[in-house]
Design a protein around this motif. Sequence first.
Motif, PDB file in Angstrom:
ATOM      1  N   MET A  64       1.072   1.703  -5.640  1.00  0.00           N
ATOM      2  CA  MET A  64       1.592   2.415  -6.800  1.00  0.00           C
ATOM      3  C   MET A  64       0.606   3.431  -7.300  1.00  0.00           C
ATOM      4  SD  MET A  64       3.762  -0.098  -9.197  1.00  0.00           S
ATOM      5  CE  MET A  64       4.592   1.287  -9.912  1.00  0.00           C
ATOM      6  N   GLY A  65       1.118   4.342  -8.078  1.00  0.00           N
ATOM      7  CA  GLY A  65       0.255   5.350  -8.666  1.00  0.00           C
ATOM      8  C   GLY A  65       1.078   6.557  -9.063  1.00  0.00           C
ATOM      9  N   SER A  66       0.580   7.306 -10.057  1.00  0.00           N
ATOM     10  CA  SER A  66       1.296   8.523 -10.448  1.00  0.00           C
ATOM     11  C   SER A  66       1.065   9.589  -9.384  1.00  0.00           C
ATOM     12  CB  SER A  66       0.790   8.997 -11.810  1.00  0.00           C
ATOM     13  OG  SER A  66      -0.613   9.126 -11.747  1.00  0.00           O
ATOM     14  N   SER A  67       1.801  10.665  -9.520  1.00  0.00           N
ATOM     15  CA  SER A  67       1.636  11.714  -8.504  1.00  0.00           C
ATOM     16  C   SER A  67       0.235  12.296  -8.617  1.00  0.00           C
ATOM     17  CB  SER A  67       2.700  12.796  -8.674  1.00  0.00           C
ATOM     18  OG  SER A  67       2.560  13.399  -9.933  1.00  0.00           O
ATOM     19  N   GLY A  68      -0.401  12.514  -7.509  1.00  0.00           N
ATOM     20  CA  GLY A  68      -1.763  13.014  -7.506  1.00  0.00           C
ATOM     21  C   GLY A  68      -2.778  11.899  -7.432  1.00  0.00           C
ATOM     22  N   SER A  69      -2.302  10.659  -7.409  1.00  0.00           N
ATOM     23  CA  SER A  69      -3.241   9.543  -7.367  1.00  0.00           C
ATOM     24  C   SER A  69      -3.792   9.326  -5.962  1.00  0.00           C
ATOM     25  CB  SER A  69      -2.542   8.268  -7.835  1.00  0.00           C
ATOM     26  OG  SER A  69      -1.468   7.975  -6.975  1.00  0.00           O
ATOM     27  N   LYS A  86       5.111  -8.385  -2.761  1.00  0.00           N
ATOM     28  CA  LYS A  86       4.340  -9.591  -3.026  1.00  0.00           C
ATOM     29  C   LYS A  86       2.959  -9.263  -3.574  1.00  0.00           C
ATOM     30  CE  LYS A  86       6.431 -12.335   0.684  1.00  0.00           C
ATOM     31  NZ  LYS A  86       6.244 -12.683   2.115  1.00  0.00           N
ATOM     32  N   ARG A  87       2.602  -7.994  -3.489  1.00  0.00           N
ATOM     33  CA  ARG A  87       1.268  -7.595  -3.915  1.00  0.00           C
ATOM     34  C   ARG A  87       1.356  -6.142  -4.350  1.00  0.00           C
ATOM     35  NH1 ARG A  87      -3.391  -6.883   0.621  1.00  0.00           N
ATOM     36  NH2 ARG A  87      -4.861  -5.683  -0.628  1.00  0.00           N
ATOM     37  N   ILE A  88       0.667  -5.803  -5.432  1.00  0.00           N
ATOM     38  CA  ILE A  88       0.693  -4.423  -5.916  1.00  0.00           C
ATOM     39  C   ILE A  88      -0.724  -3.874  -5.912  1.00  0.00           C
ATOM     40  CG2 ILE A  88       1.214  -2.873  -7.851  1.00  0.00           C
ATOM     41  CD1 ILE A  88       3.409  -4.769  -8.687  1.00  0.00           C
ATOM     42  N   VAL A  89      -0.873  -2.714  -5.304  1.00  0.00           N
ATOM     43  CA  VAL A  89      -2.164  -2.029  -5.303  1.00  0.00           C
ATOM     44  C   VAL A  89      -1.985  -0.767  -6.133  1.00  0.00           C
ATOM     45  CG1 VAL A  89      -3.883  -0.847  -3.906  1.00  0.00           C
ATOM     46  CG2 VAL A  89      -2.819  -2.940  -3.057  1.00  0.00           C
ATOM     47  N   HIS A  90      -2.783  -0.648  -7.186  1.00  0.00           N
ATOM     48  CA  HIS A  90      -2.699   0.504  -8.078  1.00  0.00           C
ATOM     49  C   HIS A  90      -3.749   1.531  -7.722  1.00  0.00           C
ATOM     50  CE1 HIS A  90       0.141   0.812 -11.392  1.00  0.00           C
ATOM     51  NE2 HIS A  90       0.282  -0.516 -11.316  1.00  0.00           N
ATOM     52  N   LEU A  91      -3.309   2.737  -7.523  1.00  0.00           N
ATOM     53  CA  LEU A  91      -4.236   3.823  -7.213  1.00  0.00           C
ATOM     54  C   LEU A  91      -4.289   4.771  -8.404  1.00  0.00           C
ATOM     55  CD1 LEU A  91      -4.782   3.274  -4.178  1.00  0.00           C
ATOM     56  CD2 LEU A  91      -4.131   5.640  -3.754  1.00  0.00           C
ATOM     57  N   LYS A  92      -5.509   5.199  -8.759  1.00  0.00           N
ATOM     58  CA  LYS A  92      -5.614   6.205  -9.804  1.00  0.00           C
ATOM     59  C   LYS A  92      -6.786   7.103  -9.457  1.00  0.00           C
ATOM     60  CE  LYS A  92      -5.432   6.793 -14.773  1.00  0.00           C
ATOM     61  NZ  LYS A  92      -5.758   6.213 -16.079  1.00  0.00           N
ATOM     62  N   GLY A 131      -7.719   8.549  -6.889  1.00  0.00           N
ATOM     63  CA  GLY A 131      -8.374   8.372  -5.600  1.00  0.00           C
ATOM     64  C   GLY A 131      -9.138   7.072  -5.432  1.00  0.00           C
ATOM     65  N   VAL A 132      -9.036   6.186  -6.401  1.00  0.00           N
ATOM     66  CA  VAL A 132      -9.666   4.883  -6.214  1.00  0.00           C
ATOM     67  C   VAL A 132      -8.667   3.776  -6.577  1.00  0.00           C
ATOM     68  CG1 VAL A 132     -12.080   5.521  -6.526  1.00  0.00           C
ATOM     69  CG2 VAL A 132     -10.647   5.046  -8.537  1.00  0.00           C
ATOM     70  N   ILE A 133      -8.887   2.582  -5.997  1.00  0.00           N
ATOM     71  CA  ILE A 133      -8.024   1.445  -6.317  1.00  0.00           C
ATOM     72  C   ILE A 133      -8.499   0.852  -7.635  1.00  0.00           C
ATOM     73  CG2 ILE A 133      -7.323  -0.882  -5.617  1.00  0.00           C
ATOM     74  CD1 ILE A 133      -7.535   0.097  -2.715  1.00  0.00           C
ATOM     75  N   VAL A 134      -7.620   0.867  -8.634  1.00  0.00           N
ATOM     76  CA  VAL A 134      -8.025   0.356  -9.949  1.00  0.00           C
ATOM     77  C   VAL A 134      -7.535  -1.072 -10.146  1.00  0.00           C
ATOM     78  CG1 VAL A 134      -8.218   2.592 -11.060  1.00  0.00           C
ATOM     79  CG2 VAL A 134      -5.985   1.461 -10.994  1.00  0.00           C
ATOM     80  N   GLU A 135      -6.548  -1.472  -9.363  1.00  0.00           N
ATOM     81  CA  GLU A 135      -6.013  -2.805  -9.530  1.00  0.00           C
ATOM     82  C   GLU A 135      -5.411  -3.253  -8.213  1.00  0.00           C
ATOM     83  OE1 GLU A 135      -2.673  -3.143 -12.150  1.00  0.00           O
ATOM     84  OE2 GLU A 135      -3.216  -5.147 -12.810  1.00  0.00           O
ATOM     85  N   ASP A 136      -5.635  -4.510  -7.857  1.00  0.00           N
ATOM     86  CA  ASP A 136      -5.070  -5.058  -6.618  1.00  0.00           C
ATOM     87  C   ASP A 136      -4.726  -6.508  -6.894  1.00  0.00           C
ATOM     88  OD1 ASP A 136      -4.431  -5.972  -4.128  1.00  0.00           O
ATOM     89  OD2 ASP A 136      -6.150  -5.023  -3.113  1.00  0.00           O
ATOM     90  N   LYS A 137      -3.431  -6.801  -7.084  1.00  0.00           N
ATOM     91  CA  LYS A 137      -3.081  -8.172  -7.491  1.00  0.00           C
ATOM     92  C   LYS A 137      -1.881  -8.689  -6.723  1.00  0.00           C
ATOM     93  CE  LYS A 137       0.007  -6.540 -11.081  1.00  0.00           C
ATOM     94  NZ  LYS A 137       0.282  -6.298 -12.496  1.00  0.00           N
ATOM     95  N   LYS A 138      -1.901  -9.977  -6.492  1.00  0.00           N
ATOM     96  CA  LYS A 138      -0.739 -10.642  -5.907  1.00  0.00           C
ATOM     97  C   LYS A 138       0.228 -10.947  -7.047  1.00  0.00           C
ATOM     98  CE  LYS A 138      -2.426 -11.715  -1.660  1.00  0.00           C
ATOM     99  NZ  LYS A 138      -2.957 -12.530  -0.639  1.00  0.00           N
ATOM    100  N   ILE A 139       1.523 -10.833  -6.807  1.00  0.00           N
ATOM    101  CA  ILE A 139       2.489 -11.073  -7.869  1.00  0.00           C
ATOM    102  C   ILE A 139       3.562 -12.041  -7.410  1.00  0.00           C
ATOM    103  CG2 ILE A 139       2.175  -8.853  -9.047  1.00  0.00           C
ATOM    104  CD1 ILE A 139       4.898  -8.105  -7.484  1.00  0.00           C
ATOM    105  N   GLU A 140       4.307 -12.509  -8.390  1.00  0.00           N
ATOM    106  CA  GLU A 140       5.480 -13.327  -8.112  1.00  0.00           C
ATOM    107  C   GLU A 140       6.604 -12.371  -7.727  1.00  0.00           C
ATOM    108  OE1 GLU A 140       7.268 -16.682  -7.302  1.00  0.00           O
ATOM    109  OE2 GLU A 140       5.213 -16.645  -8.116  1.00  0.00           O
ATOM    110  N   GLN A 141       7.132 -12.543  -6.520  1.00  0.00           N
ATOM    111  CA  GLN A 141       8.123 -11.599  -6.012  1.00  0.00           C
ATOM    112  C   GLN A 141       9.472 -11.748  -6.728  1.00  0.00           C
ATOM    113  OE1 GLN A 141       9.502 -12.266  -1.986  1.00  0.00           O
ATOM    114  NE2 GLN A 141       9.490 -10.073  -1.594  1.00  0.00           N
ATOM    115  N   VAL A 142      10.023 -10.620  -7.135  1.00  0.00           N
ATOM    116  CA  VAL A 142      11.377 -10.603  -7.691  1.00  0.00           C
ATOM    117  C   VAL A 142      12.335 -10.402  -6.528  1.00  0.00           C
ATOM    118  CG1 VAL A 142      12.982  -9.435  -9.246  1.00  0.00           C
ATOM    119  CG2 VAL A 142      10.538  -9.574  -9.824  1.00  0.00           C
TER     120      VAL A 142
END
Lengths: 234, 410
Positions: free
Chosen positions: A37-42, A208-214, A216-227
């Motif tokens: 995940m991440g906004s455009s330009g991330s 099952k897992r979300i990696v947040h990019l902001k 140009g760097v990974i700001v968050e990397d977490k396993k989640i409960e899948q919907v």
Amino acid sequence: MIEIKDLHKSYQMGSNSLHVLKGIDFNVEAGELVAIMGSSGSGKSTLLNILGMLDVADSGEYLLDGLPIKNLNETKAANYRNKFLGFIFQSFNLINYKTALENVALPLYYQGVGRKERQEKALKYLEQVGLKEWSHHLPSELSGGQKQRVAVARAMAAEPKVLLADELTGALDSTTSYEIMDLIQKINDLGNTILVVTHEDDIAHMCKRIVHLKDGVIVEDKKIEQVRASQYVQ
Amino acid sequence: MFSRDTWREIFVTIRKNKLRTFLSGFTVSLGILIFITLFGMGNGLVNTFDEFFSQDATNVIYVFPGRTSIPYKGYKSNRTIEFDNSDLKDIEETFPMFVEYISPRIFRTATTTYGEESNDYTTIGVDWGQQFAEKTIIMQGRYINQRDVEERTRNAVIGRLVEVDLFNGRNAIGKFIDIGGSVFKVVGVFQDEGGDNEERQIYIPYTTRQLIEKNTDKINQIVIQFKPELGYTGAVALEKNLVRFLKDKKFISPDDQNGFFVRNVAENLKQNQDFAGVLQLIVSVVAFGTIIAGIIGISNIMVYVVKERTKEIGIRKAIGATPKRVIGSILLESIFITTVSGFTGMLIGIGVLKWIGNTLKEDYFITNPYISTGVAIFATIILIFFGALAGYIPARRAARIKPIVALRNE
């Protein structure tokens, strides 16, 4: 399955250099379903392009199933893509003059699979995405959701190690999006490794897992409960 | 690369992209068609030219009498030059190595009558060798022979149209006709490729003509047929020596151009052949231009086709097509289309030339237009080759584009 260490990528914009990826460290195990995940330009699309060998990093390491991906010429990159990766694009990218079946069979053609086997396999994967009856229709005769299903079937047909999806629901309404995500989840249940680039929260949470990019760097990397998407699908 | 699968893939692409296929195929077909038609017509023009200038034998020198224009050795100028039998003999004896036949020609117009029919015709007193200089073709009977000349017989050979005029299509051989008050027996009927005028002539032995005219030994013209082995240079040399000899004999100043005139067919032929060569060259240049235009046409279409397919190429690369296979399939497709349509155009062109045939002969001077198979096939292959090259260059560039860039191309 995927190991990335200290990946850097910058683009030359005239005299300025745009540093898009500033040292990414990132691992994906077999059978994971990861949302990037991440906004455009991330830098999320750039990362996906590098993972997909459609683009090359400036520095850093990239191992795909233990195989170092570097200094590839066009031919080798094409062979790796064909063998290891399946792509699903936002704009489907089907060949418009080929039927659904022919589109799905195309990666197998480039693998050198015989015609008969190609057709059988392609039909099998079309069946898996629920489009067996539509196999002889052209993309122009299919709805957006159906086109994306064909694209998923095509990505699956080559039996790749990793499926890469770039905003695969970006061009679809929410109902159809959930249908596609339901399909993706089912494919993942079968043990396939899938990376999904998206900026939509609900789609990300179906992984099952979300990696947040902001920036140009990974700001968050977490396993989640899948919907599960199936609850939204009749 | 040439597996059945590759071809099937190409056929599918061709079948599913009919407009594109039609456009590039049509360009190639049209280019070849125009080239072949044009080149064939040019050849037809040259044919007409050749035919026009090759009715008579080419190894012939004609000598016509004239009037002197320069006083010489006590003779005043403006003296009429006449030839007589001794000139024939002297030429034959002086140039035995060169001369094959020599014949005088004595022209007279005479009213000729058979039964009720009567008409004015040119009668020509000739020696028997004259037949070969004019390419006279005997249809029935025979030509004037040596015996006729030596015995001064009253035998005549009449043109095809004389027989038509006087005999209304009945056989003239053996019949007697009245030529200017003397009775002649028809021994032969001839035709001549030179046209109607030459088929309204009557040949009689020149000795008979001289006998009728108070046993004179004067003749009008001298026709010398030289040995064909002499070639063009030999003919020019003979002409030069002949002129010197006759000027000397007739006391004409070496600088006098008007005492008599010489027409050397070999020399004319050379000029005509040069002219025909220039004609052929112009036709070739125009045809070459057509091919170039065809190449440019197919190149444009190939560039457009590849541009149109950039996204498709990107998709194919993303799902695993190597650059080689991308280029290969584009190239094979373009070669296939240009080959099929090129040879179709070629066959249509050859068909058009066959169909035109000789219908344009009268009004446009195009005789039997044709193109040699070698030239036609060569031109077609050239066009196919450049069509392929024109496809290869943009295809190679497209195959080098990163798939991600190609995919963005909408």
